[in-house]
Write a protein that holds these residues in place. Structure first.
Motif, mmCIF file in Angstrom:
data_model
loop_
_atom_site.group_PDB
_atom_site.id
_atom_site.type_symbol
_atom_site.label_atom_id
_atom_site.label_comp_id
_atom_site.label_asym_id
_atom_site.label_seq_id
_atom_site.Cartn_x
_atom_site.Cartn_y
_atom_site.Cartn_z
ATOM 1 N N LEU A 1 6.343 -10.218 -12.844
ATOM 2 C CA LEU A 1 7.035 -9.462 -11.771
ATOM 3 C C LEU A 1 7.225 -9.896 -10.391
ATOM 4 O O LEU A 1 5.818 -11.001 -9.641
ATOM 5 C CB LEU A 1 6.555 -8.420 -11.451
ATOM 6 C CG LEU A 1 5.907 -7.548 -13.172
ATOM 7 C CD1 LEU A 1 5.330 -6.762 -12.702
ATOM 8 C CD2 LEU A 1 7.509 -7.495 -13.682
ATOM 9 N N LEU A 2 8.012 -10.325 -9.915
ATOM 10 C CA LEU A 2 8.025 -10.673 -8.645
ATOM 11 C C LEU A 2 8.352 -9.973 -7.076
ATOM 12 O O LEU A 2 8.327 -9.095 -7.409
ATOM 13 C CB LEU A 2 8.748 -11.560 -8.692
ATOM 14 C CG LEU A 2 8.631 -12.384 -8.339
ATOM 15 C CD1 LEU A 2 8.222 -13.618 -8.155
ATOM 16 C CD2 LEU A 2 7.570 -13.314 -9.490
ATOM 17 N N LEU A 3 8.926 -9.728 -6.449
ATOM 18 C CA LEU A 3 8.425 -9.681 -5.421
ATOM 19 C C LEU A 3 9.916 -9.332 -4.033
ATOM 20 O O LEU A 3 10.621 -9.998 -4.488
ATOM 21 C CB LEU A 3 7.261 -8.807 -4.567
ATOM 22 C CG LEU A 3 6.547 -8.906 -5.649
ATOM 23 C CD1 LEU A 3 6.445 -7.936 -6.358
ATOM 24 C CD2 LEU A 3 6.065 -10.083 -6.042
ATOM 25 N N LEU A 4 9.104 -8.897 -3.554
ATOM 26 C CA LEU A 4 10.949 -8.044 -2.647
ATOM 27 C C LEU A 4 10.884 -8.795 -1.107
ATOM 28 O O LEU A 4 11.557 -8.694 -0.970
ATOM 29 C CB LEU A 4 10.183 -7.278 -1.700
ATOM 30 C CG LEU A 4 10.255 -6.118 -3.185
ATOM 31 C CD1 LEU A 4 9.487 -4.886 -2.409
ATOM 32 C CD2 LEU A 4 11.658 -5.673 -3.361
ATOM 33 N N ASP B 1 9.979 -2.513 -6.709
ATOM 34 C CA ASP B 1 8.573 -2.959 -7.050
ATOM 35 C C ASP B 1 8.365 -1.626 -7.877
ATOM 36 O O ASP B 1 8.612 -0.223 -7.468
ATOM 37 C CB ASP B 1 7.720 -2.263 -5.804
ATOM 38 C CG ASP B 1 6.592 -2.297 -6.159
ATOM 39 O OD1 ASP B 1 5.729 -2.544 -7.035
ATOM 40 O OD2 ASP B 1 5.653 -2.093 -5.275
ATOM 41 N N ALA B 2 7.900 -0.942 -9.113
ATOM 42 C CA ALA B 2 7.142 0.094 -9.478
ATOM 43 C C ALA B 2 8.667 0.936 -10.106
ATOM 44 O O ALA B 2 8.311 2.218 -10.508
ATOM 45 C CB ALA B 2 6.421 0.648 -9.148
ATOM 46 N N LYS B 3 9.856 0.179 -9.864
ATOM 47 C CA LYS B 3 10.935 0.529 -10.514
ATOM 48 C C LYS B 3 11.504 0.043 -11.593
ATOM 49 O O LYS B 3 11.379 -1.216 -11.922
ATOM 50 C CB LYS B 3 11.435 0.879 -9.058
ATOM 51 C CG LYS B 3 11.481 1.543 -8.202
ATOM 52 C CD LYS B 3 12.219 2.366 -7.271
ATOM 53 C CE LYS B 3 11.851 3.428 -5.909
ATOM 54 N NZ LYS B 3 12.211 3.029 -4.866
ATOM 55 N N MET C 1 -13.306 -13.695 -7.026
ATOM 56 C CA MET C 1 -12.921 -12.431 -7.560
ATOM 57 C C MET C 1 -11.954 -11.558 -6.955
ATOM 58 O O MET C 1 -12.833 -11.949 -5.377
ATOM 59 C CB MET C 1 -14.226 -11.393 -8.339
ATOM 60 C CG MET C 1 -14.681 -11.955 -9.756
ATOM 61 S SD MET C 1 -13.827 -11.051 -10.690
ATOM 62 C CE MET C 1 -14.712 -11.403 -12.499
ATOM 63 N N HIS C 2 -10.463 -10.909 -7.350
ATOM 64 C CA HIS C 2 -10.181 -10.874 -6.019
ATOM 65 C C HIS C 2 -9.056 -10.092 -6.246
ATOM 66 O O HIS C 2 -9.187 -9.587 -7.979
ATOM 67 C CB HIS C 2 -9.106 -12.523 -5.884
ATOM 68 C CG HIS C 2 -9.570 -13.360 -5.405
ATOM 69 N ND1 HIS C 2 -9.429 -13.480 -4.210
ATOM 70 C CD2 HIS C 2 -9.624 -14.457 -5.571
ATOM 71 C CE1 HIS C 2 -9.893 -14.479 -3.529
ATOM 72 N NE2 HIS C 2 -10.189 -15.251 -4.886
ATOM 73 N N TYR C 3 -8.972 -8.698 -5.909
ATOM 74 C CA TYR C 3 -8.364 -8.010 -6.809
ATOM 75 C C TYR C 3 -6.936 -6.665 -5.612
ATOM 76 O O TYR C 3 -6.779 -7.077 -3.997
ATOM 77 C CB TYR C 3 -9.083 -6.147 -6.559
ATOM 78 C CG TYR C 3 -10.492 -6.705 -6.696
ATOM 79 C CD1 TYR C 3 -10.446 -6.336 -8.328
ATOM 80 C CD2 TYR C 3 -11.562 -7.397 -6.323
ATOM 81 C CE1 TYR C 3 -12.179 -6.304 -9.414
ATOM 82 C CE2 TYR C 3 -13.348 -7.841 -7.614
ATOM 83 C CZ TYR C 3 -13.299 -7.294 -8.585
ATOM 84 O OH TYR C 3 -13.931 -7.278 -8.896
ATOM 85 N N TYR C 4 -5.589 -6.267 -6.175
ATOM 86 C CA TYR C 4 -4.319 -6.540 -5.438
ATOM 87 C C TYR C 4 -4.533 -4.622 -5.539
ATOM 88 O O TYR C 4 -4.695 -4.444 -7.244
ATOM 89 C CB TYR C 4 -3.844 -8.037 -6.857
ATOM 90 C CG TYR C 4 -4.280 -8.744 -6.100
ATOM 91 C CD1 TYR C 4 -4.837 -9.135 -4.690
ATOM 92 C CD2 TYR C 4 -4.859 -8.742 -6.631
ATOM 93 C CE1 TYR C 4 -4.170 -10.614 -4.046
ATOM 94 C CE2 TYR C 4 -5.537 -10.517 -6.529
ATOM 95 C CZ TYR C 4 -5.122 -11.605 -5.696
ATOM 96 O OH TYR C 4 -5.912 -12.972 -5.622
ATOM 97 N N LYS C 5 -3.506 -4.420 -5.197
ATOM 98 C CA LYS C 5 -3.062 -2.349 -5.337
ATOM 99 C C LYS C 5 -1.861 -2.992 -6.338
ATOM 100 O O LYS C 5 -0.948 -2.418 -6.054
ATOM 101 C CB LYS C 5 -3.066 -2.167 -4.083
ATOM 102 C CG LYS C 5 -4.260 -1.530 -3.554
ATOM 103 C CD LYS C 5 -4.241 -1.526 -2.166
ATOM 104 C CE LYS C 5 -5.471 -1.261 -1.262
ATOM 105 N NZ LYS C 5 -5.400 -0.606 0.136
ATOM 106 N N ALA C 6 -1.676 -3.451 -7.515
ATOM 107 C CA ALA C 6 -0.922 -3.371 -8.185
ATOM 108 C C ALA C 6 -1.381 -3.655 -9.649
ATOM 109 O O ALA C 6 -2.147 -3.528 -9.785
ATOM 110 C CB ALA C 6 0.138 -4.787 -7.467
ATOM 111 N N GLY C 7 -0.367 -3.533 -10.984
ATOM 112 C CA GLY C 7 -0.608 -3.629 -11.835
ATOM 113 C C GLY C 7 -1.220 -5.265 -12.470
ATOM 114 O O GLY C 7 -1.380 -5.983 -11.977
ATOM 115 N N VAL D 1 4.210 -8.440 -8.335
ATOM 116 C CA VAL D 1 5.004 -7.645 -8.548
ATOM 117 C C VAL D 1 5.947 -7.144 -7.012
ATOM 118 O O VAL D 1 7.036 -6.175 -6.998
ATOM 119 C CB VAL D 1 6.325 -7.391 -9.523
ATOM 120 C CG1 VAL D 1 6.612 -8.098 -10.621
ATOM 121 C CG2 VAL D 1 5.286 -6.218 -10.164
ATOM 122 N N GLU D 2 4.560 -6.414 -6.544
ATOM 123 C CA GLU D 2 4.254 -5.586 -5.722
ATOM 124 C C GLU D 2 4.085 -6.556 -4.041
ATOM 125 O O GLU D 2 3.525 -7.674 -4.614
ATOM 126 C CB GLU D 2 3.252 -4.803 -5.857
ATOM 127 C CG GLU D 2 2.606 -3.833 -4.854
ATOM 128 C CD GLU D 2 2.060 -4.260 -3.772
ATOM 129 O OE1 GLU D 2 2.794 -3.682 -2.528
ATOM 130 O OE2 GLU D 2 1.288 -4.774 -3.412
#
Length: 513
Positions: A23-26, A133-135, A483-489, A494-495
């Motif tokens: 997904l990509l983003l804006l 995003d998330a839609k 290790m890296h973490y993101y507030k997405a899925g 996409v976020e």
């Protein structure tokens, strides 16, 4: 993306990962890409079609000139007979004076059964499709733009579609199923890479692998073939985006408690996002709440599952109360499922009181089923929320920008590949595939091999805590793992905020300290 079962019910036979969905983003892009010339070699039977085009673009203020090579590579046996046609898209920066300092990154998605369009049009490539995003992405026209986040300034890029995906296919007497397996797939991609390095004279360049979802499984199996097989190709770095290496963490079967432990922190993150936690827990913040869920999962919850019927009523009640706190589900429901909530049930149950479901690839997405009373969702709203845009964008890009003329179907997601996959890697019958030990061995035999791991907090296809548990074992040197973490899925790119951070993290990975 992630798993081929996006748009299907999760079952014991539907093997995760996926396609990356990866997904990509804006953000609006600065870059501008334009085609300058096209040279076409027509394909006949086993004569490969290859199209070369020249382009220019701007990446983060830097002007880039590059050549795109889109076409088929014919794999042959030792008698020169054709075995398979592998379709790939290569991007080579023009102004490189010393190829020994210029990395090349081989990129693929997962499924198994997915073409490489997700990472191509969502993250690494020179063009990207922008989705809300998330839609739900709706219908065409979709917004395709120059990708200011592309990695082409850092590395040459090779996007690979394994046999049965994209335009790639078996040839001669071979069948697709001859290439559809953990080991078979890795061997064919290793041979493709060997041929590519010869053709482009890049044996002495830094080499990276980048995979998403099952593509991370492929990357581990591939490095085993490259470094442990007959090719002797050493790898500088492996990028694992939404990782799954040990499938015991993803198989809900009686007697296997690993998934319940590994998925719990993702449930906590999801409950937090959808306001199904207490005000006090909300005040903790997402990361702190997730960390408390980790500690509960690996300690009290894991011990309770292991004890099973030996749990005392008092301990059972304590564990049930904490489980309700982290999952956002009622204690009554947790009683009915014996403290064990599968991912497929959770995506249906969390917002049942609103007659809504949540996504598997990305639990921030919400959907509505025909029947609100079932125990699993009709479909994955985070799958159908992006697939139309990516599919349209990839086809438009192939035929318009790159000048490809192949008319046979481009397989975005192949059900045949997914259902026919051979998961046997040892010659013995195995319930769960685990390729993580390959990474440990690869590190022990290559002092420079580093591993990048990108995790989405809201990913129910390849949950981050299951990945942490996998890396905690299997002989992997964590001093060479970031290790890296993101507030997405699953497809964290996409976020918008996650995309920017992911790109920054990957760029840093190309420059080890």
């Amino acid at each position: 993306m992630t798993s081929l079962s996006w748009r299907r019910r999760e079952s014991a036979v539907s093997l995760w990962p996926l396609l990356v969905l990866p997904l990509l983003l804006l953000f609006s892009m600065i870059g501008h890409a334009e085609s300058v010339k096209k040279v076409d070699v027509k394909a006949e039977s086993t004569v490969p079609e290859v199209v070369k085009t020249d382009h220019k673009m701007t990446i983060q203020g830097q002007k880039i000139s590059y050549q795109a090579i889109s076409g088929e590579t014919i794999l042959k046996d030792d008698k020169g007979e054709p075995l398979a046609s592998i379709f790939s898209i290569t991007y080579l920066r023009d102004d490189v004076k010393d190829s020994r300092q210029r990395p090349v990154t081989f990129v693929f998605n997962g499924g198994p059964g997915s073409a490489s369009l997700w990472l191509h049009m969502g993250l690494f490539g020179p063009k990207r499709v922008v989705v809300p995003d998330a839609k739900d992405d709706g219908a065409a026209p979709y917004h395709i733009e120059s990708n200011d986040y592309s990695m082409l300034d850092e590395s040459d890029l090779v996007f690979i579609d394994p046999v049965g995906t994209g335009f790639s296919r078996a040839l001669g007497d071979k069948k697709g199923a001859d290439f559809w397996g953990v080991k078979e797939d890795a061997q064919s991609i290793a041979e493709f890479m060997r041929r590519w390095l010869i053709e482009h004279k890049r044996w002495n360049s830094p080499k990276y692998l980048a995979g998403e979802s099952y593509g991370t499984t492929r990357a581990a199996a591939l490095v085993n073939e490259l470094q442990g097989g007959w090719t002797d190709i050493s790898i500088n770095g492996i990028m694992l985006i939404s990782s799954i290496l040990d499938f015991s963490h993803a198989r809900y079967q009686p007697g296997n408690n690993q998934p319940y432990i590994g998925f719990l922190p993702t449930m906590a993150a999801t409950a937090f996002y959808h306001n199904k936690v207490s005000d006090a827990d909300k005040a903790l913040g997402l990361e702190t709440f997730i960390d408390e869920a980790r500690q509960f999962a690996i300690k009290d919850y894991a011990l309770a599952l292991l004890q099973g019927s030996r749990l005392t009523p008092e301990v059972y009640q304590t564990v049930r109360k904490s489980l309700a706190r982290f999952t956002g589900l009622t204690e009554h429901y947790l009683d009915r499922v014996n403290l064990r909530v599968s991912a497929s049930r959770y995506t249906k149950e969390l917002l049942r009181d609103q007659d809504l479901t949540i996504g598997r690839l990305d639990s921030r997405y919400i959907g509505k089923d025909y029947d609100s009373g079932g125990d699993s969702t009709d479909d994955d709203p985070s799958g159908y929320g992006v697939d139309g845009a990516y599919t349209a964008a990839m086809h438009q890009y192939l035929y318009d920008d790159l000048g490809v003329t192949l008319s046979r179907p481009f397989n975005v997601l192949s059900v045949d590949v997914n259902r026919s996959w051979n998961w046997n890697i040892s010659g013995k019958q195995m319930h769960y595939v685990n390729v993580a030990p390959y990474l440990g061995q690869a590190q022990r035999e290559n002092k420079d091999l580093r591993i990048f791991v990108g995790n989405g907090y809201f990913d129910f296809a390849t949950p981050f805590f299951a990945t942490e548990n996998t890396f905690a074992d299997n002989g992997i040197d964590m001093s060479r793992v970031s290790m890296h973490y993101y507030k997405a899925g699953h497809m964290m790119y996409v976020e918008p905020t996650s995309l920017g951070q992911l790109v920054q993290d990957i760029r840093a990975f190309y420059h080890p300290k």
